[in-house]
Design a protein around this motif. Structure first.
Motif, PDB file in Angstrom:
ATOM      1  N   ASP A  34     -13.536   2.661  -2.168  1.00  0.00           N
ATOM      2  CA  ASP A  34     -12.701   1.895  -2.762  1.00  0.00           C
ATOM      3  C   ASP A  34     -12.870   1.512  -4.181  1.00  0.00           C
ATOM      4  OD1 ASP A  34     -10.477   0.699  -0.249  1.00  0.00           O
ATOM      5  OD2 ASP A  34     -12.477   1.374   0.514  1.00  0.00           O
ATOM      6  N   THR A  45       0.850  -1.179  -0.024  1.00  0.00           N
ATOM      7  CA  THR A  45       0.058  -0.088  -0.078  1.00  0.00           C
ATOM      8  C   THR A  45       0.764   1.280  -0.011  1.00  0.00           C
ATOM      9  OG1 THR A  45      -1.717  -1.220   1.342  1.00  0.00           O
ATOM     10  CG2 THR A  45      -1.940   1.345   1.472  1.00  0.00           C
ATOM     11  N   PHE A  63       0.154   5.566   0.092  1.00  0.00           N
ATOM     12  CA  PHE A  63      -0.878   6.648   0.170  1.00  0.00           C
ATOM     13  C   PHE A  63      -0.402   8.048   0.786  1.00  0.00           C
ATOM     14  CE2 PHE A  63      -1.185   4.813   4.283  1.00  0.00           C
ATOM     15  CZ  PHE A  63      -1.482   5.725   5.121  1.00  0.00           C
ATOM     16  N   MET A  94      -3.170   3.982  -3.172  1.00  0.00           N
ATOM     17  CA  MET A  94      -3.440   2.635  -3.897  1.00  0.00           C
ATOM     18  C   MET A  94      -2.878   1.300  -3.150  1.00  0.00           C
ATOM     19  SD  MET A  94      -0.465   3.378  -6.821  1.00  0.00           S
ATOM     20  CE  MET A  94      -0.917   4.982  -7.148  1.00  0.00           C
ATOM     21  N   VAL A 114      -7.534   1.441  -6.140  1.00  0.00           N
ATOM     22  CA  VAL A 114      -7.459   2.838  -5.414  1.00  0.00           C
ATOM     23  C   VAL A 114      -8.379   3.123  -4.269  1.00  0.00           C
ATOM     24  CG1 VAL A 114      -6.426   3.670  -7.353  1.00  0.00           C
ATOM     25  CG2 VAL A 114      -8.805   4.148  -7.321  1.00  0.00           C
TER      26      VAL A 114
END
Length: 468
Positions: A399, A42, A44, A464, A408
């Protein structure tokens, strides 16, 4: 001394990961359990807008004028600068086999090793062995969570994004002093070493049982009779850890008993209900400056949760009651018979206080490749007979599945919490070694206030995720 992991330590970690990967070769697995590797990565970016109201009081009231520390030491999270999180990877190595003869014929066995692989902080998150199947139930042993975690089917379990209050929020947002987090019961054993058993399901009902000998024991650490430095089961809203980690509360002979029911009424309607009770023999602790051990209430807490799905729409609710778990039985032992008011070790509570209650409500809706969720948490805790703290947390997530293995997400969190005077006074006194503002000034070391009386913050996150 440098805090960077020595080169030898890093090489050992890389060697271990490499050996586990080599075990996946078919030639090695031909006669034994099969190994599968899965995980996710992940990345972000988050941005916050904190508004903290600090409390500068010290609890004195000389001449009708409360004492006040001259300055404030702001929290490290009191900043609106953006944060980018990258390289957060979960790696799960699962070895699974099946007995082929004897009384255990057709019974599964295996081992799970889960890594948190992050730059500068790579380590084993879970590691346990298991044996069992749907007919006999499953026995687990190792560093694994118990029913107080696995049986949570509340509103939080519907959350997406970074998981809100169980995701990026704790790393980006402060709560007001004395406000407990809304996730787990006080005494929560997390992944402390334990034995867990889940029974077979009968008419949708399953019994879960976990025994944790020592909540501070991890992996193959030796047995230790001292208090230890347990980080499991303590909440900074109830107990703010002092510099001396050996003072932290911990428990022995922790027992978690849970009941879970799952049923599919129609192809569209599904339900799940859970009830879990947690009990431990909480240790007495030693606090600097106090002659006698501090006797604490044993952990006695429970949680209730439920989920209902109708087609693509789901609703979840949850409730936690901590009672007086891990709280001092007698606060008078902290204060000398004739002397200044001092702090209560790391405890942000006084006579008449409790360990708090929490409830949540969540909704989820799935539309094509989109999954939307909204989760609301409310926590409250009595600090004294007449004073209390409270917290309100709202998470909105969206999501989108771009394709298999890649998605994403977007997240918005609104956090609003409020403390009370007594919790703030205890926190400020603890920071300043028990000295009020007048005494600190007389000693030539005027302190700084740290307690947060009121807090409001919004968090925005976009990122993502790759699953494999």
């Amino acid at each position: 001394m440098s805090s960077v992991c020595p080169w030898g330590c890093l090489m050992k970690k890389l060697y271990l990961v490499g050996c586990l990967a080599l075990l996946a070769a078919p030639s090695v697995l031909a006669a034994g359990p099969k190994l599968t590797i899965s995980g996710s990565a992940t990345g972000f970016m988050s941005f916050t807008t904190p508004k903290n109201g600090y409390y500068k009081g010290d609890g004195t009231n000389a001449g009708g004028v409360p004492g006040e520390y001259p300055s404030v030491q702001k929290s490290s999270l009191d900043t609106s600068s953006p944060r980018v999180v990258g390289g957060e990877v979960d790696l799960v190595f699962a070895a699974k086999g099946k007995f082929s003869k004897g009384v255990l014929k057709e019974v599964d066995y295996g081992a799970i090793i889960e890594f948190d692989a992050m730059k500068g902080d790579t380590g084993v998150d879970k590691m346990y062995v298991y044996v069992g199947n749907n007919r006999y139930g499953v026995l687990q042993m190792g560093n694994v969570k118990g029913p107080e975690a696995t049986y949570q089917c509340n509103g939080q379990s519907l959350c997406g994004g970074t998981l809100g209050v169980d995701g990026t929020v704790p790393s980006d947002v402060d709560y007001s002093t004395g406000v407990i987090t809304p996730l787990y019961v006080i005494g929560y054993t997390n992944k402390a070493t334990k034995v867990v058993y889940y029974s077979p399901r009968v008419y949708g009902v399953q019994l879960g049982f976990a025994f944790t000998p020592d909540t501070k024991h991890i992996g193959h650490a030796p047995k230790n009779r001292t208090t230890g430095s347990s980080k499991f089961g303590n909440d900074i809203g109830l107990y703010y850890p002092t510099d001396e980690k050996a003072e932290r509360p911990s428990g022995r002979a922790s027992i978690s008993v849970g009941l879970n029911h799952q049923h599919e009424w129609t192809p569209k309607v599904k339900t799940e209900f859970s009830a879990v009770y947690l009990h431990e023999n909480t240790r007495d602790i030693k606090v600097a400056g106090v002659d006698n051990p501090i006797k604490l209430h044993k952990v006695s807490a429970y949680t209730l949760s439920a989920k209902v799905f109708y087609g693509n729409f789901g609703v979840g609710v949850g409730y936690i009651n901590n009672g007086k778990s891990r709280m001092p039985k007698d606060y008078s032992v902290f204060n000398p018979a004739a002397g200044p008011v001092t702090h209560h070790g790391g405890f942000l509570s006084d006579e008449g206080g409790n360990a708090g209650r929490v409830w949540n409500l969540g909704v989820q809706y799935i539309y094509d490749d989109w999954k939307f969720a909204a989760v609301y948490h409310r926590s409250s805790r009595k600090v004294t007979h007449s004073e209390s703290t409270r917290g309100n947390m709202l998470t909105l997530t969206a999501d989108y599945k771009v394709c298999d293995g890649f998605g994403v997400f977007f997240e918005f969190d609104h956090i609003q919490t409020k403390s009370c005077e007594r919790a703030c006074v205890l926190r400020n006194l603890m920071v300043n070694n028990g000295l009020d503002a007048v005494a600190a000034a007389a000693a030539g070391t005027p302190g700084k206030a740290q307690a947060i009386k009121k807090q409001t913050c919004q968090l925005y996150a976009v990122g993502m995720k790759v699953s494999f």
